[in-house]
Design a protein around this motif. Structure first.
Motif, mmCIF file in Angstrom:
data_model
loop_
_atom_site.group_PDB
_atom_site.id
_atom_site.type_symbol
_atom_site.label_atom_id
_atom_site.label_comp_id
_atom_site.label_asym_id
_atom_site.label_seq_id
_atom_site.Cartn_x
_atom_site.Cartn_y
_atom_site.Cartn_z
ATOM 1 N N ILE A 1 47.401 -23.430 90.784
ATOM 2 C CA ILE A 1 46.321 -23.952 89.925
ATOM 3 C C ILE A 1 46.859 -25.113 89.085
ATOM 4 C CG2 ILE A 1 44.646 -23.360 88.112
ATOM 5 C CD1 ILE A 1 44.091 -21.556 90.425
ATOM 6 N N THR B 1 50.278 -22.134 83.468
ATOM 7 C CA THR B 1 49.871 -21.701 82.124
ATOM 8 C C THR B 1 50.439 -20.341 81.772
ATOM 9 O OG1 THR B 1 47.838 -22.905 82.476
ATOM 10 C CG2 THR B 1 47.855 -21.407 80.629
ATOM 11 N N SER B 2 50.544 -19.451 82.775
ATOM 12 C CA SER B 2 51.099 -18.123 82.475
ATOM 13 C C SER B 2 52.522 -18.277 81.954
ATOM 14 C CB SER B 2 51.126 -17.237 83.732
ATOM 15 O OG SER B 2 49.840 -16.976 84.183
ATOM 16 N N ALA B 3 53.335 -19.094 82.631
ATOM 17 C CA ALA B 3 54.729 -19.274 82.210
ATOM 18 C C ALA B 3 54.789 -19.845 80.800
ATOM 19 C CB ALA B 3 55.457 -20.196 83.190
ATOM 20 N N TRP C 1 46.924 -9.369 79.426
ATOM 21 C CA TRP C 1 47.847 -8.785 78.444
ATOM 22 C C TRP C 1 47.152 -8.755 77.081
ATOM 23 C CZ3 TRP C 1 48.972 -13.418 80.986
ATOM 24 C CH2 TRP C 1 48.962 -14.582 80.213
ATOM 25 N N MET D 1 65.012 -25.274 89.196
ATOM 26 C CA MET D 1 65.273 -23.933 89.738
ATOM 27 C C MET D 1 66.770 -23.692 89.884
ATOM 28 S SD MET D 1 62.561 -22.251 90.070
ATOM 29 C CE MET D 1 63.390 -20.836 90.745
ATOM 30 N N TYR E 1 64.285 -15.519 96.509
ATOM 31 C CA TYR E 1 65.425 -16.380 96.134
ATOM 32 C C TYR E 1 66.709 -15.635 96.452
ATOM 33 C CZ TYR E 1 62.873 -20.201 94.098
ATOM 34 O OH TYR E 1 62.073 -21.304 93.965
ATOM 35 N N HIS F 1 40.931 -20.275 78.153
ATOM 36 C CA HIS F 1 40.621 -21.695 78.342
ATOM 37 C C HIS F 1 39.137 -21.999 78.294
ATOM 38 C CE1 HIS F 1 44.588 -22.584 80.605
ATOM 39 N NE2 HIS F 1 44.698 -22.700 79.310
ATOM 40 N N GLN G 1 52.476 -19.770 78.336
ATOM 41 C CA GLN G 1 52.020 -18.847 77.287
ATOM 42 C C GLN G 1 53.009 -17.708 77.075
ATOM 43 O OE1 GLN G 1 48.022 -17.497 77.571
ATOM 44 N NE2 GLN G 1 47.224 -19.471 76.903
ATOM 45 N N LEU H 1 46.467 -11.829 74.748
ATOM 46 C CA LEU H 1 45.624 -12.965 75.153
ATOM 47 C C LEU H 1 44.263 -12.813 74.475
ATOM 48 C CD1 LEU H 1 45.553 -15.473 77.200
ATOM 49 C CD2 LEU H 1 44.098 -14.003 78.550
ATOM 50 N N GLY I 1 58.447 -20.521 86.878
ATOM 51 C CA GLY I 1 57.096 -20.993 87.178
ATOM 52 C C GLY I 1 56.646 -22.012 86.164
ATOM 53 N N CYS J 1 56.494 -15.933 86.838
ATOM 54 C CA CYS J 1 55.131 -16.423 86.577
ATOM 55 C C CYS J 1 54.793 -17.395 87.698
ATOM 56 C CB CYS J 1 55.058 -17.097 85.217
ATOM 57 S SG CYS J 1 55.285 -15.932 83.865
ATOM 58 N N THR J 2 54.817 -16.876 88.907
ATOM 59 C CA THR J 2 54.753 -17.718 90.096
ATOM 60 C C THR J 2 53.388 -17.638 90.788
ATOM 61 O OG1 THR J 2 56.087 -15.906 91.009
ATOM 62 C CG2 THR J 2 57.198 -17.981 90.615
ATOM 63 N N GLY J 3 52.375 -17.282 90.035
ATOM 64 C CA GLY J 3 51.008 -17.404 90.529
ATOM 65 C C GLY J 3 50.559 -16.261 91.425
ATOM 66 N N ARG K 1 60.057 -25.494 89.557
ATOM 67 C CA ARG K 1 60.517 -26.245 90.736
ATOM 68 C C ARG K 1 60.007 -27.684 90.745
ATOM 69 N NH1 ARG K 1 57.566 -23.596 95.991
ATOM 70 N NH2 ARG K 1 55.424 -23.799 95.270
ATOM 71 N N ARG K 2 59.140 -28.013 89.772
ATOM 72 C CA ARG K 2 58.765 -29.413 89.515
ATOM 73 C C ARG K 2 58.828 -29.579 88.000
ATOM 74 N NH1 ARG K 2 53.491 -30.468 90.126
ATOM 75 N NH2 ARG K 2 52.837 -28.296 90.185
HETATM 76 N N1 LIG Z 1 44.974 -18.655 78.277
HETATM 77 C C1 LIG Z 1 44.515 -18.709 79.450
HETATM 78 O O1 LIG Z 1 43.349 -18.921 79.595
HETATM 79 C C2 LIG Z 1 45.418 -18.509 80.636
HETATM 80 C C3 LIG Z 1 46.683 -17.903 80.547
HETATM 81 C C4 LIG Z 1 47.433 -17.730 81.700
HETATM 82 C C5 LIG Z 1 46.928 -18.140 82.919
HETATM 83 N N2 LIG Z 1 45.689 -18.716 82.963
HETATM 84 C C6 LIG Z 1 45.086 -19.132 84.240
HETATM 85 O O2 LIG Z 1 45.512 -18.244 85.236
HETATM 86 C C7 LIG Z 1 45.548 -18.910 86.468
HETATM 87 C C8 LIG Z 1 46.905 -18.690 87.102
HETATM 88 O O3 LIG Z 1 47.929 -19.331 86.305
HETATM 89 P P1 LIG Z 1 49.460 -19.086 86.662
HETATM 90 O O4 LIG Z 1 50.275 -19.877 85.738
HETATM 91 O O5 LIG Z 1 49.690 -17.630 86.772
HETATM 92 O O6 LIG Z 1 49.564 -19.645 88.165
HETATM 93 P P2 LIG Z 1 49.580 -21.167 88.741
HETATM 94 O O7 LIG Z 1 48.896 -22.129 87.852
HETATM 95 O O8 LIG Z 1 49.111 -21.054 90.139
HETATM 96 O O9 LIG Z 1 51.138 -21.545 88.698
HETATM 97 C C9 LIG Z 1 52.077 -20.908 89.511
HETATM 98 C C10 LIG Z 1 53.423 -21.558 89.257
HETATM 99 O O10 LIG Z 1 54.392 -20.883 90.067
HETATM 100 C C11 LIG Z 1 55.173 -21.862 90.731
HETATM 101 N N3 LIG Z 1 55.724 -21.366 91.971
HETATM 102 C C12 LIG Z 1 55.058 -20.977 93.084
HETATM 103 N N4 LIG Z 1 55.948 -20.626 94.040
HETATM 104 C C13 LIG Z 1 57.166 -20.810 93.513
HETATM 105 C C14 LIG Z 1 58.468 -20.651 94.026
HETATM 106 N N5 LIG Z 1 58.692 -20.258 95.280
HETATM 107 N N6 LIG Z 1 59.518 -20.942 93.218
HETATM 108 C C15 LIG Z 1 59.307 -21.370 91.944
HETATM 109 N N7 LIG Z 1 58.092 -21.562 91.415
HETATM 110 C C16 LIG Z 1 57.034 -21.280 92.197
HETATM 111 C C17 LIG Z 1 54.184 -22.992 90.987
HETATM 112 O O11 LIG Z 1 54.876 -24.186 91.310
HETATM 113 P P3 LIG Z 1 54.124 -25.383 92.097
HETATM 114 O O12 LIG Z 1 53.079 -25.902 91.175
HETATM 115 O O13 LIG Z 1 55.229 -26.308 92.388
HETATM 116 O O14 LIG Z 1 53.521 -24.756 93.323
HETATM 117 C C18 LIG Z 1 53.487 -23.037 89.644
HETATM 118 O O15 LIG Z 1 54.236 -23.750 88.713
HETATM 119 C C19 LIG Z 1 45.213 -20.356 86.153
HETATM 120 O O16 LIG Z 1 43.829 -20.547 86.347
HETATM 121 C C20 LIG Z 1 45.525 -20.488 84.688
HETATM 122 O O17 LIG Z 1 44.776 -21.486 84.028
HETATM 123 C C21 LIG Z 1 44.941 -18.918 81.849
#
Ligand SMILES: NC(=O)c1ccc[n+]([C@@H]2O[C@H](COP(=O)([O-])OP(=O)(O)OC[C@H]3O[C@@H](n4cnc5c(N)ncnc54)[C@H](OP(=O)(O)O)[C@@H]3O)[C@@H](O)[C@H]2O)c1
Ligand SMILES: Cc1cc2nc3c(=O)[nH]c(=O)nc-3n(C[C@H](O)[C@H](O)[C@H](O)COP(=O)(O)OP(=O)(O)OC[C@H]3O[C@@H](n4cnc5c(N)ncnc54)[C@H](O)[C@@H]3O)c2cc1C
Length: 375
Positions: free
Chosen positions: A244, A189-191, A56, A270, A155, A65, A193, A59, A186, A309-311, A209-210
């Motif tokens: 992650i 970090t995405s959530a 986006w 949740m 959901y 990071h 930021q 960023l 979620g 923001c669920t990865g 969810r945690r």
């Molecule tokens: N500024 C930056 O550099 C920046 C910015 C944004 C992202 N990033 C990077 O991008 C990567 C991805 O980050 P991300 O935040 O998009 O993904 P992520 O770290 O994989 O987090 C995904 C989140 O979604 C949750 N989730 C998964 N399934 C779910 C469900 N069924 N119901 C509810 N929650 C659910 C996960 O919960 P659980 O943990 O319980 O599975 C987790 O909290 C990472 O390497 C991060 O560091 C970096």
């Protein structure tokens, strides 16, 4: 043809650099038709930059990071205010040129199969899908990342919601969501930021969810190694990588602390279900007092937007014909090597899913292929 590399992000470019260093010649460069060993990098993005070109606009390089240098050419200190979506693709484009990598794009690999002991890689031009090219390879370095596979959980009631739903993958500007309340799902970090950014233009509710995994200590190299070891143990056991954030935690940066104090970065458990106009917490929802780190709130919230923001998941559908998945749902790995088929290396997958990990994985993958060929 010796090696096909799928993807030209950090992992694919690092692999291509090491292939060249080991004497392989890029398809398209002078003399490639008579070379002993060749490689080709196929990438389906419109330009250099891997997933970085899709970040986006808000960023900036200061928000990132830490982006590790590609091997052999440092990222010259960019302006911290510059969007990462410009700075990193510019660096990658210079890199491809400096090392004459001849990346073919936009070219998508649709499937990889086994043909009489060779790997048959089927690719097509993104612009005209009928332009199919098949490559026969002795080795495959898969560096296709996760960006193309945003994960949308199911959901109850999700399809009945009449407002806007989008994944962090598709987020552009906070102002796009300024027309009403936003529920962010979620705990990564995405959530964090995006909640902070959106809270400057409208109201938000954050659900996880945690409880948020705040980390009050610096992410030292030792912690980094521990995180990598955890993911490595999962992929060696054939389990899919977990989120992650579950291995890195969330940094308590000054910005995030301010967000917590302002009541923005405080999460609720949740919701139980999605309604036509928002979300509801019923008697079946987790009690926020059951674990420290959550807050309580009203039993329903009206929302204009649900932001997921669920990865992401590893983007590996094109490998399906090879049947690499283990009963645990992942692929049994030994470092970058697929245990069931050592001709295939996965880089940027599991323990190497970071810019520093992807860099190292490129070198390891080329070393592994040389070892396999020398047997
Ligand atoms: N500024 C930056 O550099 C920046 C910015 C944004 C992202 N990033 C990077 O991008 C990567 C991805 O980050 P991300 O935040 O998009 O993904 P992520 O770290 O994989 O987090 C995904 C989140 O979604 C949750 N989730 C998964 N399934 C779910 C469900 N069924 N119901 C509810 N929650 C659910 C996960 O919960 P659980 O943990 O319980 O599975 C987790 O909290 C990472 O390497 C991060 O560091 C970096
Ligand atoms: C928002 C966000 C911010 C991040 N910030 C950081 C950070 O600051 N520091 C950090 O270390 N990590 C960060 N990460 C993680 C980081 O993006 C990755 O670890 C790393 O950049 C991924 O590199 P990669 O080469 O594995 O994948 P990518 O950069 O995604 O490259 C994969 C390439 O393969 C192509 N591709 C995919 N499928 C096919 C196919 N079938 N055929 C042809 N081509 C294909 C894609 O188009 C893409 O160009 C961030 C992730 C996100 C989501």
């Amino acid at each position: 043809m010796t090696v096909v590399v799928i993807g030209a992000g950090q992992a694919g470019l690092s692999a291509a650099y090491h292939l060249r260093k080991n004497g392989l010649v890029a398809v398209g460069e002078p003399g490639w038709t008579t070379a002993d060993g060749t490689f080709v990098v196929l990438d389906d993005a419109p330009q250099a930059g891997g997933a970085w070109q899709h970040r986006w606009p808000g960023l900036t390089m200061a928000d990132a990071h830490g982006i590790h240098d590609l091997p052999g050419m440092p990222l010259v200190a960019p302006d911290p205010a510059e969007p990462a979506a410009f700075a990193v693709p510019y660096y990658f484009a210079q890199y491809e040129e400096a090392f004459d990598l001849h990346v073919q794009r936009p070219v998508r690999v649709s499937q990889v199969s086994d043909l009489e002991g060779s790997l048959l890689v089927r690719s097509h031009s993104v612009a005209s899908p009928s332009e199919v090219v098949e490559w026969r390879a002795r080795g495959l370095i898969n560096a296709s990342g996760t960006w193309n596979k945003p994960f949308w959980p199911a959901y109850p009631g999700r399809s009945s919601f009449t407002g806007r739903q989008l994944h962090g993958h598709d987020f552009q500007l906070p102002e796009d969501l300024a027309d009403g309340h936003v529920v962010v799902v979620g705990g990564g970090t995405s959530a964090v930021q995006l909640t902070l950014a959106i809270s400057r233009v409208t109201t938000t509710t954050w659900v996880t969810r945690r409880p948020p995994a705040w980390r009050d200590v610096e992410f030292t190299p030792e912690l980094g190694r521990e995180a990598v070891a955890q993911v490595d143990a999962r992929t060696r056991a054939g389990l899919p990588p977990s989120s992650i954030v579950s291995v890195t935690g969330l940094p308590l940066t000054p910005q995030n602390r301010l967000g917590i104090t302002a009541g923005v970065l405080v999460a609720r458990p949740m919701f139980s279900r999605i309604t036509a106009t928002g979300v509801e917490w019923g008697p079946d929802a987790v009690d926020p007092s059951s674990e420290p780190g959550w807050v309580d709130g009203p039993s329903s919230v009206e929302a204009r937007t649900l932001l997921w923001c669920t990865g992401f998941r590893a983007s590996l559908d094109h490998l399906a014909p090879l049947r690499l998945r283990a009963p645990g749902g992942g692929i049994v790995m030994d470092g970058t090597q697929v245990v069931a088929d050592p001709r295939i290396q996965l880089v940027g997958y599991g323990p190497s899913a970071s810019t520093v990990g992807a860099n190292r994985a490129g070198r390891e993958a080329v070393h592994n292929l040389r070892t396999v060929w020398s047997r």
